[in-house]
Scaffold this motif. Structure first.
Motif, PDB file in Angstrom:
ATOM      1  N   ARG A 116     -79.422  -8.182   9.530  1.00  0.00           N
ATOM      2  CA  ARG A 116     -78.353  -9.165   9.415  1.00  0.00           C
ATOM      3  C   ARG A 116     -76.986  -8.517   9.238  1.00  0.00           C
ATOM      4  NH1 ARG A 116     -77.450 -13.740   4.693  1.00  0.00           N
ATOM      5  NH2 ARG A 116     -75.789 -14.884   5.783  1.00  0.00           N
ATOM      6  N   LEU A 117     -76.950  -7.398   8.540  1.00  0.00           N
ATOM      7  CA  LEU A 117     -75.683  -6.699   8.289  1.00  0.00           C
ATOM      8  C   LEU A 117     -75.828  -5.229   8.651  1.00  0.00           C
ATOM      9  CD1 LEU A 117     -72.775  -6.661   7.098  1.00  0.00           C
ATOM     10  CD2 LEU A 117     -73.840  -6.065   4.897  1.00  0.00           C
ATOM     11  N   ALA A 118     -75.077  -4.791   9.641  1.00  0.00           N
ATOM     12  CA  ALA A 118     -75.005  -3.369   9.990  1.00  0.00           C
ATOM     13  C   ALA A 118     -73.817  -2.759   9.259  1.00  0.00           C
ATOM     14  CB  ALA A 118     -74.845  -3.192  11.498  1.00  0.00           C
ATOM     15  N   VAL A 119     -73.972  -1.523   8.762  1.00  0.00           N
ATOM     16  CA  VAL A 119     -72.930  -0.902   7.944  1.00  0.00           C
ATOM     17  C   VAL A 119     -72.660   0.518   8.433  1.00  0.00           C
ATOM     18  CG1 VAL A 119     -72.234  -0.199   5.617  1.00  0.00           C
ATOM     19  CG2 VAL A 119     -73.670  -2.231   5.932  1.00  0.00           C
ATOM     20  N   CYS A 120     -71.375   0.844   8.580  1.00  0.00           N
ATOM     21  CA  CYS A 120     -70.946   2.218   8.894  1.00  0.00           C
ATOM     22  C   CYS A 120     -69.908   2.643   7.872  1.00  0.00           C
ATOM     23  CB  CYS A 120     -70.358   2.304  10.303  1.00  0.00           C
ATOM     24  SG  CYS A 120     -69.771   3.961  10.762  1.00  0.00           S
ATOM     25  N   GLY A 121     -70.089   3.812   7.286  1.00  0.00           N
ATOM     26  CA  GLY A 121     -69.134   4.357   6.328  1.00  0.00           C
ATOM     27  C   GLY A 121     -68.223   5.383   6.969  1.00  0.00           C
ATOM     28  N   PHE A 122     -67.625   6.211   6.119  1.00  0.00           N
ATOM     29  CA  PHE A 122     -66.691   7.241   6.595  1.00  0.00           C
ATOM     30  C   PHE A 122     -66.711   8.408   5.622  1.00  0.00           C
ATOM     31  CE2 PHE A 122     -62.493   9.230   6.384  1.00  0.00           C
ATOM     32  CZ  PHE A 122     -62.272   9.555   7.721  1.00  0.00           C
ATOM     33  N   GLY A 123     -66.906   9.608   6.127  1.00  0.00           N
ATOM     34  CA  GLY A 123     -66.824  10.804   5.299  1.00  0.00           C
ATOM     35  C   GLY A 123     -68.066  11.652   5.264  1.00  0.00           C
ATOM     36  N   ASN A 124     -69.234  11.082   5.556  1.00  0.00           N
ATOM     37  CA  ASN A 124     -70.504  11.807   5.521  1.00  0.00           C
ATOM     38  C   ASN A 124     -70.736  12.469   4.163  1.00  0.00           C
ATOM     39  OD1 ASN A 124     -72.967  12.690   6.523  1.00  0.00           O
ATOM     40  ND2 ASN A 124     -72.112  14.573   7.403  1.00  0.00           N
ATOM     41  N   PHE A 125     -70.606  11.682   3.090  1.00  0.00           N
ATOM     42  CA  PHE A 125     -70.891  12.178   1.750  1.00  0.00           C
ATOM     43  C   PHE A 125     -72.401  12.352   1.581  1.00  0.00           C
ATOM     44  CE2 PHE A 125     -67.034   9.578   0.043  1.00  0.00           C
ATOM     45  CZ  PHE A 125     -66.193  10.348   0.840  1.00  0.00           C
ATOM     46  N   GLU A 126     -72.787  13.140   0.608  1.00  0.00           N
ATOM     47  CA  GLU A 126     -74.212  13.378   0.368  1.00  0.00           C
ATOM     48  C   GLU A 126     -74.954  12.081   0.065  1.00  0.00           C
ATOM     49  OE1 GLU A 126     -77.139  16.138  -2.428  1.00  0.00           O
ATOM     50  OE2 GLU A 126     -75.019  15.905  -2.943  1.00  0.00           O
ATOM     51  N   LEU A 127     -74.331  11.181  -0.701  1.00  0.00           N
ATOM     52  CA  LEU A 127     -75.038   9.954  -1.078  1.00  0.00           C
ATOM     53  C   LEU A 127     -75.319   9.072   0.131  1.00  0.00           C
ATOM     54  CD1 LEU A 127     -72.785   7.355  -2.975  1.00  0.00           C
ATOM     55  CD2 LEU A 127     -72.031   8.765  -1.060  1.00  0.00           C
ATOM     56  N   ALA A 128     -74.532   9.207   1.216  1.00  0.00           N
ATOM     57  CA  ALA A 128     -74.793   8.411   2.419  1.00  0.00           C
ATOM     58  C   ALA A 128     -76.107   8.819   3.066  1.00  0.00           C
ATOM     59  CB  ALA A 128     -73.644   8.563   3.414  1.00  0.00           C
ATOM     60  N   ALA A 129     -76.391  10.102   3.055  1.00  0.00           N
ATOM     61  CA  ALA A 129     -77.638  10.593   3.644  1.00  0.00           C
ATOM     62  C   ALA A 129     -78.827  10.319   2.734  1.00  0.00           C
ATOM     63  CB  ALA A 129     -77.530  12.085   3.932  1.00  0.00           C
ATOM     64  N   GLN A 130     -78.600  10.336   1.418  1.00  0.00           N
ATOM     65  CA  GLN A 130     -79.700  10.189   0.469  1.00  0.00           C
ATOM     66  C   GLN A 130     -79.960   8.736   0.081  1.00  0.00           C
ATOM     67  OE1 GLN A 130     -81.598  12.779  -0.185  1.00  0.00           O
ATOM     68  NE2 GLN A 130     -80.220  13.979   1.126  1.00  0.00           N
ATOM     69  N   CYS A 131     -79.060   7.849   0.462  1.00  0.00           N
ATOM     70  CA  CYS A 131     -79.230   6.418   0.145  1.00  0.00           C
ATOM     71  C   CYS A 131     -80.443   5.860   0.895  1.00  0.00           C
ATOM     72  CB  CYS A 131     -77.958   5.684   0.566  1.00  0.00           C
ATOM     73  SG  CYS A 131     -77.975   3.904   0.298  1.00  0.00           S
TER      74      CYS A 131
ATOM     75  N   ILE B 238     -59.026  14.093  -6.275  1.00  0.00           N
ATOM     76  CA  ILE B 238     -60.197  14.966  -6.209  1.00  0.00           C
ATOM     77  C   ILE B 238     -61.426  14.220  -6.717  1.00  0.00           C
ATOM     78  CG2 ILE B 238     -58.991  17.180  -6.320  1.00  0.00           C
ATOM     79  CD1 ILE B 238     -59.582  17.242  -9.318  1.00  0.00           C
ATOM     80  N   ALA B 239     -61.261  12.913  -6.991  1.00  0.00           N
ATOM     81  CA  ALA B 239     -62.403  12.093  -7.390  1.00  0.00           C
ATOM     82  C   ALA B 239     -63.296  11.792  -6.195  1.00  0.00           C
ATOM     83  CB  ALA B 239     -61.910  10.786  -8.024  1.00  0.00           C
ATOM     84  N   HIS B 240     -62.732  11.874  -5.000  1.00  0.00           N
ATOM     85  CA  HIS B 240     -63.470  11.645  -3.767  1.00  0.00           C
ATOM     86  C   HIS B 240     -64.195  12.920  -3.364  1.00  0.00           C
ATOM     87  CE1 HIS B 240     -63.692   8.329  -0.915  1.00  0.00           C
ATOM     88  NE2 HIS B 240     -62.707   7.763  -1.592  1.00  0.00           N
ATOM     89  N   PRO B 241     -65.471  12.864  -3.020  1.00  0.00           N
ATOM     90  CA  PRO B 241     -66.182  14.061  -2.539  1.00  0.00           C
ATOM     91  C   PRO B 241     -65.494  14.705  -1.345  1.00  0.00           C
ATOM     92  CG  PRO B 241     -67.746  12.290  -2.985  1.00  0.00           C
ATOM     93  CD  PRO B 241     -66.378  11.686  -3.122  1.00  0.00           C
ATOM     94  N   MET B 242     -64.866  13.880  -0.494  1.00  0.00           N
ATOM     95  CA  MET B 242     -64.209  14.389   0.694  1.00  0.00           C
ATOM     96  C   MET B 242     -63.132  15.409   0.349  1.00  0.00           C
ATOM     97  SD  MET B 242     -62.390  12.090   3.636  1.00  0.00           S
ATOM     98  CE  MET B 242     -63.651  10.854   3.355  1.00  0.00           C
ATOM     99  N   PHE B 243     -62.265  15.065  -0.597  1.00  0.00           N
ATOM    100  CA  PHE B 243     -61.170  15.949  -0.967  1.00  0.00           C
ATOM    101  C   PHE B 243     -61.618  17.023  -1.952  1.00  0.00           C
ATOM    102  CE2 PHE B 243     -58.807  12.140   0.433  1.00  0.00           C
ATOM    103  CZ  PHE B 243     -58.060  12.739   1.444  1.00  0.00           C
ATOM    104  N   ALA B 244     -62.600  16.727  -2.776  1.00  0.00           N
ATOM    105  CA  ALA B 244     -63.090  17.727  -3.725  1.00  0.00           C
ATOM    106  C   ALA B 244     -63.653  18.941  -2.984  1.00  0.00           C
ATOM    107  CB  ALA B 244     -64.155  17.114  -4.629  1.00  0.00           C
ATOM    108  N   GLY B 245     -64.459  18.694  -1.955  1.00  0.00           N
ATOM    109  CA  GLY B 245     -65.020  19.792  -1.185  1.00  0.00           C
ATOM    110  C   GLY B 245     -63.963  20.568  -0.427  1.00  0.00           C
ATOM    111  N   LEU B 246     -62.996  19.846   0.119  1.00  0.00           N
ATOM    112  CA  LEU B 246     -61.909  20.490   0.852  1.00  0.00           C
ATOM    113  C   LEU B 246     -61.104  21.410  -0.062  1.00  0.00           C
ATOM    114  CD1 LEU B 246     -59.556  18.650   3.339  1.00  0.00           C
ATOM    115  CD2 LEU B 246     -58.628  20.203   1.630  1.00  0.00           C
ATOM    116  N   VAL B 247     -60.725  20.891  -1.224  1.00  0.00           N
ATOM    117  CA  VAL B 247     -59.931  21.682  -2.176  1.00  0.00           C
ATOM    118  C   VAL B 247     -60.702  22.909  -2.644  1.00  0.00           C
ATOM    119  CG1 VAL B 247     -58.948  21.674  -4.507  1.00  0.00           C
ATOM    120  CG2 VAL B 247     -58.484  19.775  -2.948  1.00  0.00           C
ATOM    121  N   GLN B 248     -61.999  22.744  -2.915  1.00  0.00           N
ATOM    122  CA  GLN B 248     -62.806  23.870  -3.371  1.00  0.00           C
ATOM    123  C   GLN B 248     -62.860  24.967  -2.311  1.00  0.00           C
ATOM    124  OE1 GLN B 248     -64.508  24.047  -6.611  1.00  0.00           O
ATOM    125  NE2 GLN B 248     -64.240  26.151  -5.899  1.00  0.00           N
ATOM    126  N   ALA B 249     -63.094  24.575  -1.060  1.00  0.00           N
ATOM    127  CA  ALA B 249     -63.169  25.568   0.023  1.00  0.00           C
ATOM    128  C   ALA B 249     -61.828  26.256   0.227  1.00  0.00           C
ATOM    129  CB  ALA B 249     -63.621  24.886   1.310  1.00  0.00           C
TER     130      ALA B 249
END
Length: 338
Positions: free
Chosen positions: A274-289, A79-90
């Motif tokens: 020079r470096l393109a980056v793609c993450g996974f999960g669409n966490f809030e910090l990805a949008a606010q970075c 539950i340290a991951h935002p992905m699972f924390a949100g899922l468990v809460q819902a």
């Protein structure tokens, strides 16, 4: 391993074990509670019957085993991951609104004793189970089948789900990211993921997708789970000698991607030139970075709600239906890092 029959008859009882082992029910009880009072030969025979039948002893006080516990068990790796924390809460909120309490178990990413985990949870007699993933040892699988309670497997797909399923193909995610990079004319790619089976599956799909598109895989990096910001920073430092003039990097989570983007700024690596980056999960910090991180979006919160809805329908007595086995859609959200 082929899954067992899908019919949900009565749970295995201590009398069934006794009959299978050719002993009295009291002997089975002694094997479970005071094995030193039973001969080794009899103990071996009883335990063989327990494993063969998938029997789980009832750990709830006597007299309660025939009643509903109004409790469901949820198993997630963290539950340290935002992905699972949100899922468990819902999931918890939805079940609680319906009058159920959720017993949460954190299984980690490499638990070799899934049989012990399921035996401990099922011994508390939950009315239903939510499980992250769909890979089990044969003994654990038999135990889940013989529990005869509603089970929903999430965050993965299986050709033979135990009961209900709500997941997606991780290899397909990786392949889609590879195709996305190829469409943006990236022919040199790398991947950085944590060492858990689902992330590794995404990496495998990405590597195959890069090869299919005729690209070059610069580096495949697998680090100890779970994925973290620091792992992203260390991963980029390791990749620097092979970065070249232009490279596209797929990260196993947005936390890793954030670490990569942070370290790129420190190292003077231009993102995305020079470096393109793609993450996974669409966490809030990805949008606010800054720059905002391109990511793969999955509705983790909605998955939690949908899993609860599935279980509640079955707990209300509804029959299984085709919609109880579905794949969760995902999409790539393009932002400033690509």
């Amino acid at each position: 391993m082929a899954r067992g029959p899908s019919n949900r008859s009565a749970p295995i009882k201590i009398t069934d074990v006794a009959a299978a082992a050719g002993v009295a029910p009291m002997t089975v009880s002694r094997v479970l509670n005071t094995p030193d009072r039973v001969s080794p030969e009899t103990t071996a025979r009883v335990r063989a019957a327990i494993e063969r039948l998938g029997y789980v002893p009832n750990l709830i006080a006597g007299g309660l085993s025939s009643r509903k516990s109004r409790m469901v068990a949820a198993i997630v790796p963290t539950i340290a991951h935002p992905m699972f924390a949100g899922l468990v809460q819902a999931f918890t909120d939805s079940m609680r609104q319906a009058g159920y309490q959720v017993m949460l178990s954190i299984c980690g990413y490499h638990d070799p004793d899934d049989e012990g985990l399921f035996r401990a949870l099922l011994g508390r007699r939950p009315d239903a189970l939510l499980i992250t993933g769909s890979s089990y040892s044969p003994a654990a699988l038999q135990m889940l089948i013989e529990a005869h309670i509603p089970v929903v497997e999430i965050w993965d797909v299986s050709s033979r789900p135990i009961d209900m399923m709500l997941g997606f193909g991780h290899a397909q995610v990786g392949a889609e990211v590879a195709a996305f990079f190829h469409a943006k004319e990236h022919d040199r790619c790398a991947v950085l993921v944590a060492d858990d089976s689902r992330a590794v599956s995404r990496a495998r799909g990405f590597v195959e997708g890069v090869a299919k598109a005729g690209g070059t895989l610069v580096r495949e990096m697998i680090v100890p789970a779970p994925s973290t910001i620091s792992a992203g920073r260390e991963g980029l430092r390791s990749l620097l000698p092979d970065l070249g003039e232009r490279c596209a990097l797929f990260c196993g989570s947005d936390l890793m991607a954030f670490g990569v983007v942070t370290e790129a700024r420190i190292q003077g690596v231009a993102v995305p030139d020079r470096l393109a980056v793609c993450g996974f999960g669409n966490f809030e910090l990805a949008a606010q970075c800054d720059p905002a991180i391109t990511t793969v979006s999955l509705e983790g919160v909605e998955t939690g709600r949908s899993a609860a809805t599935m279980l509640l329908r079955r707990l209300a007595g509804e029959e299984p239906r085709d919609a109880d086995r579905m794949q969760v859609p995902f999409s790539i959200i393009e932002r400033a890092t690509t």
